[in-house]
Write a protein that holds these residues in place. Structure first.
Motif, PDB file in Angstrom:
ATOM      1  N   GLU A  91       0.838  -1.206   0.000  1.00 41.63           N
ATOM      2  CA  GLU A  91       0.000   0.000   0.000  1.00 41.63           C
ATOM      3  C   GLU A  91       0.873   1.257   0.000  1.00 41.63           C
ATOM      4  N   PHE A  92       1.951   1.219   0.776  1.00 43.28           N
ATOM      5  CA  PHE A  92       2.874   2.357   0.801  1.00 43.28           C
ATOM      6  C   PHE A  92       3.507   2.564  -0.575  1.00 43.28           C
ATOM      7  N   LEU A  93       3.958   1.476  -1.202  1.00 40.53           N
ATOM      8  CA  LEU A  93       4.578   1.581  -2.527  1.00 40.53           C
ATOM      9  C   LEU A  93       3.583   2.096  -3.573  1.00 40.53           C
ATOM     10  N   LYS A  94       2.314   1.724  -3.419  1.00 35.70           N
ATOM     11  CA  LYS A  94       1.279   2.257  -4.326  1.00 35.70           C
ATOM     12  C   LYS A  94       1.249   3.767  -4.238  1.00 35.70           C
ATOM     13  N   SER A  95       1.389   4.297  -3.021  1.00 30.43           N
ATOM     14  CA  SER A  95       1.353   5.749  -2.834  1.00 30.43           C
ATOM     15  C   SER A  95       2.546   6.423  -3.503  1.00 30.43           C
ATOM     16  N   GLU A  96       3.618   5.679  -3.699  1.00 32.06           N
ATOM     17  CA  GLU A  96       4.817   6.204  -4.365  1.00 32.06           C
ATOM     18  C   GLU A  96       4.885   5.777  -5.834  1.00 32.06           C
ATOM     19  N   PHE A  97       3.821   5.150  -6.310  1.00 34.17           N
ATOM     20  CA  PHE A  97       3.743   4.661  -7.689  1.00 34.17           C
ATOM     21  C   PHE A  97       4.899   3.715  -8.022  1.00 34.17           C
ATOM     22  N   SER A  98       5.260   2.844  -7.073  1.00 40.00           N
ATOM     23  CA  SER A  98       6.335   1.884  -7.340  1.00 40.00           C
ATOM     24  C   SER A  98       5.984   0.488  -6.839  1.00 40.00           C
ATOM     25  N   GLU A  99       4.679   0.154  -6.845  1.00 42.08           N
ATOM     26  CA  GLU A  99       4.275  -1.168  -6.347  1.00 42.08           C
ATOM     27  C   GLU A  99       4.744  -2.309  -7.247  1.00 42.08           C
ATOM     28  N   GLU A 100       5.200  -1.966  -8.487  1.00 45.38           N
ATOM     29  CA  GLU A 100       5.717  -3.020  -9.368  1.00 45.38           C
ATOM     30  C   GLU A 100       6.915  -3.724  -8.739  1.00 45.38           C
ATOM     31  N   ASN A 101       7.653  -3.022  -7.876  1.00 41.03           N
ATOM     32  CA  ASN A 101       8.836  -3.629  -7.254  1.00 41.03           C
ATOM     33  C   ASN A 101       8.463  -4.814  -6.366  1.00 41.03           C
ATOM     34  N   ILE A 102       7.515  -4.604  -5.454  1.00 47.18           N
ATOM     35  CA  ILE A 102       7.128  -5.708  -4.570  1.00 47.18           C
ATOM     36  C   ILE A 102       6.365  -6.777  -5.353  1.00 47.18           C
ATOM     37  N   GLU A 103       5.592  -6.372  -6.348  1.00 45.50           N
ATOM     38  CA  GLU A 103       4.855  -7.351  -7.146  1.00 45.50           C
ATOM     39  C   GLU A 103       5.822  -8.254  -7.912  1.00 45.50           C
ATOM     40  N   LEU A 171      17.105  -2.095  -4.425  1.00 39.88           N
ATOM     41  CA  LEU A 171      16.460  -0.807  -4.706  1.00 39.88           C
ATOM     42  C   LEU A 171      15.418  -0.489  -3.630  1.00 39.88           C
ATOM     43  N   MET A 172      14.573  -1.462  -3.297  1.00 34.13           N
ATOM     44  CA  MET A 172      13.564  -1.246  -2.253  1.00 34.13           C
ATOM     45  C   MET A 172      14.227  -1.013  -0.899  1.00 34.13           C
ATOM     46  N   GLU A 173      15.267  -1.798  -0.621  1.00 34.01           N
ATOM     47  CA  GLU A 173      15.950  -1.727   0.676  1.00 34.01           C
ATOM     48  C   GLU A 173      16.593  -0.357   0.899  1.00 34.01           C
ATOM     49  N   ARG A 174      17.192   0.193  -0.147  1.00 35.02           N
ATOM     50  CA  ARG A 174      17.911   1.468  -0.016  1.00 35.02           C
ATOM     51  C   ARG A 174      17.005   2.682  -0.173  1.00 35.02           C
ATOM     52  N   ASP A 175      15.925   2.511  -0.934  1.00 33.01           N
ATOM     53  CA  ASP A 175      15.119   3.665  -1.328  1.00 33.01           C
ATOM     54  C   ASP A 175      13.774   3.711  -0.603  1.00 33.01           C
ATOM     55  N   SER A 176      12.878   2.783  -0.919  1.00 37.20           N
ATOM     56  CA  SER A 176      11.508   2.835  -0.398  1.00 37.20           C
ATOM     57  C   SER A 176      11.406   2.434   1.071  1.00 37.20           C
ATOM     58  N   TYR A 177      12.150   1.403   1.473  1.00 35.98           N
ATOM     59  CA  TYR A 177      12.031   0.859   2.831  1.00 35.98           C
ATOM     60  C   TYR A 177      12.335   1.905   3.916  1.00 35.98           C
ATOM     61  N   PRO A 178      13.436   2.675   3.816  1.00 32.91           N
ATOM     62  CA  PRO A 178      13.669   3.701   4.852  1.00 32.91           C
ATOM     63  C   PRO A 178      12.540   4.735   4.921  1.00 32.91           C
ATOM     64  N   ARG A 179      11.971   5.100   3.758  1.00 34.39           N
ATOM     65  CA  ARG A 179      10.851   6.056   3.750  1.00 34.39           C
ATOM     66  C   ARG A 179       9.609   5.430   4.371  1.00 34.39           C
ATOM     67  N   PHE A 180       9.413   4.143   4.123  1.00 38.64           N
ATOM     68  CA  PHE A 180       8.270   3.430   4.701  1.00 38.64           C
ATOM     69  C   PHE A 180       8.326   3.487   6.228  1.00 38.64           C
ATOM     70  N   LEU A 181       9.516   3.278   6.791  1.00 30.06           N
ATOM     71  CA  LEU A 181       9.661   3.268   8.259  1.00 30.06           C
ATOM     72  C   LEU A 181       9.382   4.638   8.878  1.00 30.06           C
ATOM     73  N   LYS A 182       9.521   5.703   8.074  1.00 28.07           N
ATOM     74  CA  LYS A 182       9.237   7.057   8.575  1.00 28.07           C
ATOM     75  C   LYS A 182       7.825   7.511   8.200  1.00 28.07           C
ATOM     76  N   SER A 183       7.104   6.676   7.456  1.00 28.54           N
ATOM     77  CA  SER A 183       5.790   7.073   6.936  1.00 28.54           C
ATOM     78  C   SER A 183       4.724   7.068   8.023  1.00 28.54           C
ATOM     79  N   LYS A 184       3.687   7.872   7.796  1.00 32.59           N
ATOM     80  CA  LYS A 184       2.547   7.907   8.724  1.00 32.59           C
ATOM     81  C   LYS A 184       1.867   6.551   8.796  1.00 32.59           C
ATOM     82  N   ALA A 185       1.795   5.866   7.659  1.00 33.81           N
ATOM     83  CA  ALA A 185       1.124   4.561   7.606  1.00 33.81           C
ATOM     84  C   ALA A 185       1.757   3.604   8.616  1.00 33.81           C
ATOM     85  N   TYR A 186       3.081   3.520   8.595  1.00 32.19           N
ATOM     86  CA  TYR A 186       3.783   2.607   9.503  1.00 32.19           C
ATOM     87  C   TYR A 186       3.708   3.096  10.944  1.00 32.19           C
TER      88      TYR A 186
END
Length: 199
Positions: A91-103, A171-186
């Protein structure tokens, strides 16, 4: 350039750059609100009864605890090992338009468990959906890796997508994952669970 029209008592035309920015701002806010609503609905499915603990929407009625959500912050590997973690991260990646990575990553995990006689069909689907240069959910890999993966997918083995999967994981580990941990959702989910356990 045509103006923007809004209905007040009578139709008025917005003129000038400031009015355009105002209109664009409203559109941007609507998109943010829509994402917020989507995420709220998703979390409501995951968190139907806060008083009685947190349940995911899976048929196994898995209880989601603050400890598990805290573990997600230890590594991307621990996050992806959790079904609930995958859902919230997606859901977080969807908000960043990068859900193709986890898919793509999940498709590769599934592919590795595939029986040998079904490899060819699955390899073709993964290649067409994620790897080829005009793929609908194209992953961010360089030209050489795209070409190498294409060759491996033509004569598929269980390791055909390993290199591309590793690249997407990093890519997810270095880029999206750190932002996810700081996100309101998490952070909101974690606070909700911690408040629930402290009651």
């Amino acid at each position: 350039m045509p103006g923007f029209f809004f209905s007040h008592n009578n139709m008025t035309e917005l003129n000038g750059k400031e009015d355009c920015k105002l209109a664009e701002g409203k559109v941007h806010k609507k998109k943010q609100k829509a994402f917020g609503a989507d995420l709220k609905n998703y979390l409501k499915c995951m968190v139907p009864h806060i008083e009685s603990g947190i349940k995911t929407s899976s048929s196994r009625n898995v209880m989601l605890s603050a400890e598990e959500v805290i573990q997600w912050s230890q590594s991307l590997e621990k996050l992806l090992a959790s079904q609930s973690g995958q859902g919230v991260f997606r859901e977080f990646l969807k908000s960043e338009f990068s859900e193709e990575n986890i898919e793509f990553w999940l498709a590769c995990e599934d592919y590795k468990k595939t029986k040998s006689d079904h490899l060819h069909g699955k390899a073709e689907r993964i290649y067409e959906e994620f790897v080829q240069s005009d793929a609908i959910k194209q992953i961010n890999i360089d030209y050489q890796m795209r070409e190498a993966t294409a060759k491996k997918a033509q004569d598929p083995t269980h390791t055909s997508f390993d290199e591309a999967q590793k690249t997407v994981y990093i890519l997810m580990e270095r880029d999206s994952y750190p932002r996810f941990l700081k996100s309101k959702a998490y952070l909101n989910l974690l606070n909700q669970l911690q408040n629930n356990t402290s009651k």
